[in-house]
Design an enzyme around this catalytic site. Structure first.
Site, PDB file in Angstrom:
ATOM      1  CE1 TYR A 139     -11.024   0.308  -8.830  1.00 35.57           C
ATOM      2  CE2 TYR A 139     -12.439  -1.278  -7.461  1.00 35.57           C
ATOM      3  CZ  TYR A 139     -11.244  -0.957  -7.619  1.00 35.57           C
ATOM      4  OH  TYR A 139     -10.101  -1.183  -6.738  1.00 35.57           O
ATOM      5  CG  ASP A 179      -1.872  -1.871   6.459  1.00 34.96           C
ATOM      6  OD1 ASP A 179      -3.021  -1.788   6.905  1.00 34.96           O
ATOM      7  OD2 ASP A 179      -1.488  -2.402   4.773  1.00 34.96           O
TER       8      ASP A 179
END
Length: 186
Positions: free
Chosen positions: A5, A83
């Site tokens: 992309y 995370d």
């Protein structure tokens, strides 16, 4: 699988190619890759993939490691978020969303409870199931993206019709988008 992309208003292009390997031999989480290895990994793939590899100014290899969800992430006056408590594969593209949701819910809990350990326990209670479901869902995407049925055109068509129909996608992922950090009970 390959995802690509444009970024920065089309000035650069991201090429993310995922290969499953039995082990990671590098000392670090990332290492520089080579065009030759990438071409070998995608031998037989469409020429467009090889053209993207050829024009890449730099190729990096990243270790994607599966981690089991935690059973808890708040301990007394300490809590983890993002995370730190739920590292996840990028295949649901929810890692940053999870950290933002954690932050909003944690702030709501700290505002609602004067006692910090209680606030952190409420944060964990509000987030644990959802965070762990996202981790499990991202792990499960490996099966969807790298299914052996893709190697056979007839099986691939049947698999895509069954697993990637609008109904199957909605059943599998609608829960991601109906959660509201402002209304989840804390």
């Amino acid at each position: 699988h390959v995802v690509h992309y444009p970024l920065r208003e089309g000035k650069i292009f991201n090429f993310a190619a995922t290969i499953e390997r039995a082990e990671w031999d590098e000392k670090a989480w990332t290492a520089e890759g080579t065009k030759q290895q990438c071409h070998e990994d995608y031998a037989g793939w469409h020429d467009d993939i090889h053209e993207m590899i050829d024009v890449s100014p730099k190729l990096l290899k990243w270790a994607y490691l599966v981690r089991d969800p935690l059973s808890r992430f708040a301990y007394g006056r300490v809590a983890l978020l993002g995370d730190a408590c739920h590292p996840t594969l990028p295949f649901l593209t929810q890692g940053a969303v999870m950290a933002l949701e954690d932050g909003v819910v944690l702030a709501r809990c700290l505002e609602a409870y004067d006692d910090i350990p209680t606030a952190l326990q409420r944060y964990e209670a509000a987030r644990l199931e959802r965070d762990n479901r996202m981790v499990a869902g991202a792990n499960d995407m490996v099966r969807h993206f790298h299914n052996p049925d893709y190697r056979d055109p007839v099986k691939a068509d049947a698999y895509i019709d069954r697993e990637w129909s609008p109904e199957a996608i909605a059943a599998r992922y609608e829960w991601l988008f109906t959660y509201n950090v402002n209304t989840v009970p804390v």
